[in-house]
Design a protein around this motif. Structure first.
Motif, PDB file in Angstrom:
ATOM      1  N   VAL A 169       0.820  -1.217   0.000  1.00 51.20           N
ATOM      2  CA  VAL A 169       0.000   0.000   0.000  1.00 51.20           C
ATOM      3  C   VAL A 169       0.856   1.271   0.000  1.00 51.20           C
ATOM      4  O   VAL A 169       0.331   2.374   0.203  1.00 51.20           O
ATOM      5  N   GLU A 170       2.148   1.116  -0.222  1.00 45.13           N
ATOM      6  CA  GLU A 170       3.072   2.249  -0.320  1.00 45.13           C
ATOM      7  C   GLU A 170       2.942   3.236   0.844  1.00 45.13           C
ATOM      8  O   GLU A 170       2.608   4.405   0.647  1.00 45.13           O
ATOM      9  N   PRO A 171       3.213   2.764   2.065  1.00 45.41           N
ATOM     10  CA  PRO A 171       3.124   3.685   3.211  1.00 45.41           C
ATOM     11  C   PRO A 171       4.151   4.794   3.070  1.00 45.41           C
ATOM     12  O   PRO A 171       5.242   4.564   2.561  1.00 45.41           O
ATOM     13  N   HIS A 187      -0.195   7.178   3.044  1.00 48.42           N
ATOM     14  CA  HIS A 187       0.292   6.339   1.934  1.00 48.42           C
ATOM     15  C   HIS A 187       0.507   7.212   0.706  1.00 48.42           C
ATOM     16  O   HIS A 187      -0.018   8.336   0.633  1.00 48.42           O
ATOM     17  N   ALA A 188       1.233   6.688  -0.259  1.00 52.30           N
ATOM     18  CA  ALA A 188       1.495   7.438  -1.486  1.00 52.30           C
ATOM     19  C   ALA A 188       0.216   7.554  -2.304  1.00 52.30           C
ATOM     20  O   ALA A 188      -0.626   6.649  -2.289  1.00 52.30           O
ATOM     21  N   PRO A 189       0.048   8.675  -3.036  1.00 53.23           N
ATOM     22  CA  PRO A 189      -1.139   8.823  -3.885  1.00 53.23           C
ATOM     23  C   PRO A 189      -1.183   7.762  -4.977  1.00 53.23           C
ATOM     24  O   PRO A 189      -0.145   7.324  -5.466  1.00 53.23           O
ATOM     25  N   THR A 190      -2.403   7.389  -5.331  1.00 44.59           N
ATOM     26  CA  THR A 190      -2.607   6.405  -6.401  1.00 44.59           C
ATOM     27  C   THR A 190      -3.994   6.669  -7.000  1.00 44.59           C
ATOM     28  O   THR A 190      -4.678   7.587  -6.566  1.00 44.59           O
ATOM     29  N   ASP A 191      -4.418   5.873  -7.969  1.00 43.33           N
ATOM     30  CA  ASP A 191      -5.733   6.166  -8.575  1.00 43.33           C
ATOM     31  C   ASP A 191      -6.848   6.011  -7.536  1.00 43.33           C
ATOM     32  O   ASP A 191      -6.688   5.292  -6.540  1.00 43.33           O
ATOM     33  N   GLY A 192      -7.963   6.681  -7.776  1.00 50.50           N
ATOM     34  CA  GLY A 192      -9.021   6.805  -6.769  1.00 50.50           C
ATOM     35  C   GLY A 192      -9.474   5.489  -6.162  1.00 50.50           C
ATOM     36  O   GLY A 192      -9.614   5.378  -4.935  1.00 50.50           O
ATOM     37  N   LEU A 193      -9.696   4.467  -6.988  1.00 50.63           N
ATOM     38  CA  LEU A 193     -10.190   3.191  -6.471  1.00 50.63           C
ATOM     39  C   LEU A 193      -9.131   2.547  -5.574  1.00 50.63           C
ATOM     40  O   LEU A 193      -9.435   2.080  -4.465  1.00 50.63           O
ATOM     41  N   ALA A 194      -7.893   2.534  -6.053  1.00 49.91           N
ATOM     42  CA  ALA A 194      -6.819   1.913  -5.264  1.00 49.91           C
ATOM     43  C   ALA A 194      -6.615   2.667  -3.949  1.00 49.91           C
ATOM     44  O   ALA A 194      -6.298   2.059  -2.915  1.00 49.91           O
TER      45      ALA A 194
END
Ligand code: GLU
Ligand code: MG
Length: 440
Positions: A169-171, A187-194
């Motif tokens: 989850v890229e903390p 956590h690191a930003p990612t696309d909305g669903l993830a």
């Protein structure tokens, strides 16, 4: 021992529920799902199902694992790995079920992309208390943000960071926060669903790591009336069809690009109704008060932690590109809200703002509690609902926001929240904080 994976769904009380299965059954379930009951959507956090709900005792669904959204760690201190697979709820013929909150977020993100070519990148920043196993009246809480507060947790911090890394989850950080025994995990930003997947996974991993150390992680919005609140701050930005940042325009006020300005205007326009989807329990509204650094008005601010939409700072040191970092933080959320529904609501409101070409909201600074009615009006500052009852009434009365979701989902939401209110009737604020503190 056969390790089990858990196929999960998150309901309207923001509780992750699911079915544990062997690897072999999990692979089979990817095609046909696992059994699920529609009325489960209406479970309250106190293990009751309101009599008045759209589903009753009839019907069956399938919970289909999304094998591309699997989060596992074997370092929580438990004897077996924590292995979570996000699930989508479908009808028996495989068509989407109207009550699936994860599907609602997918639909909202797809609608935004279809209409504007834009996608949402998001990150959930979550606060919680790390409670001792046994209350010790002689224990003195550590200093805010201090090294000692972090070190006093023993292996908790490093273990949590390890588990989150392992789960993918890229903390970014696990850190002591301002309140007594309060921590924050990002956590690191990612696309909305993830990002919404990560939000619920991070909560569950945090709870498990704490539990295995004889502690309890509490994400309730206001664990005690006088104590600091636990926020869930939802950071978002927009990217274009090529994945290039599309939120920043250095030539405009606050650096907000035109579409992002309209998106924010849409969120503020609908915020008084939207709030119930992002702050969904009675104690949520004890947190959403002025001077809590939470948020309490329909307010876009630049680097101001009292604003509901905060334009976050960008670092230009060493020639860094502001456009890549630029993001907006939605601060009126907490962990009693379903993160899929919360982000879906924000996206639907933002999309409405873009479609209506709303002008960017004014950027306001100052203390709204010291402003006259005329000044508040001129700046577009309106108070957010002050109770769950008022927030729920606002939702029920707003056909526009209700129409963003299937009717059965809204009816279920209203049923669950009314049931929670009924369960809290007659209790004082302290008892309500304690009840939710125990369940989140
Ligand atoms: N604890 C505050 C809240 O309830 C947030 C403090 C901060 O991190 O800015 O949202
Ligand atoms: Mg914080």
């Amino acid at each position: 021992m056969t390790p089990l994976a858990h196929v999960v769904t998150t309901d309207l009380a923001a509780i992750m529920r699911g079915r544990p299965v062997s690897e072999e059954r999990l692979q089979k379930a990817a095609a046909i799902g696992l059994g699920w009951v529609p009325a489960n959507l209406c479970l309250t956090p106190f293990n009751s199902i309101p009599g008045e709900n759209p589903w009753g005792s009839a019907g069956d669904l399938r919970l289909v694992p999304d094998l591309s959204a699997r989060f596992s760690t074997s370092s929580t201190g438990a004897e077996t790995p924590l292995d979570l697979v996000m699930g989508d709820l479908v009808e028996l013929d495989g068509s989407p079920w109207t009550g699936c909150t994860r599907t609602q977020l997918k639909d909202a993100l797809a609608a935004l992309k279809k209409a504007t070519g834009l996608s949402v990148v998001a990150a959930f920043e979550q606060e919680f208390l790390l409670r001792p196993a046994i209350a010790d009246p002689l224990r003195v809480p550590g200093h805010a943000f201090s090294v000692a507060s972090f070190r006093a947790t023993g292996v908790f911090g490093p273990r949590l960071a390890t588990c989150l890394e392992e789960a993918g989850v890229e903390p970014e950080m696990v850190l002591p926060e301002y309140g007594n025994d309060q921590f924050e995990v990002t956590h690191a930003p990612t696309d909305g669903l993830a990002a919404a997947d990560r939000a619920i996974v991070i909560r569950e991993v945090t709870r498990e790591v704490a539990r295995n150390l004889g502690r309890r992680a509490c994400f309730a919005p206001k664990p005690a009336v006088e104590g600091v609140g636990n926020g869930v701050h939802i950071h978002f930005s927009l990217v274009d069809a090529d994945g290039k940042p599309a939120t920043y325009d250095g030539g405009r006020p606050g650096g907000l690009a035109a579409a992002a300005g309209s998106f924010c205007a849409g969120v503020l326009k609908h915020l008084q109704v939207l709030t119930v989807l992002t702050a969904s329990s009675p104690p949520s509204y004890y947190r959403l008060a002025p001077h809590n650094w939470s948020s309490s008005y329909t307010w876009l601010g630049e680097r101001d932690r009292e604003a509901t939409l905060r334009i976050c700072p960008v670092v230009t040191m060493g020639g860094r590109d502001p456009a890549k970092q630029f993001n907006i933080e939605y601060r009126a959320a907490d962990a009693t809200a379903n993160p899929y529904l919360a982000l879906a609501g924000i996206v639907r409101a933002g999309l409405a703002g873009i479609e209506q070409k709303l002008p960017a909201p004014p950027i306001v600074s100052g203390d709204p509690t010291l402003m006259s009615e005329a000044e508040l009006d001129a700046k577009g500052l309106r108070r957010l609902p002050e109770t769950l009852e008022a927030a729920l009434e606002a939702l029920k009365a707003d056909e526009t926001v209700c129409a963003w979701f299937p009717k059965s989902l809204i009816d279920s939401f209203v049923a669950v929240k009314q049931a929670e209110l009924a369960l809290m009737a007659g209790k004082d604020k302290a008892e309500i904080c304690a009840a939710y503190g125990d369940r989140y």
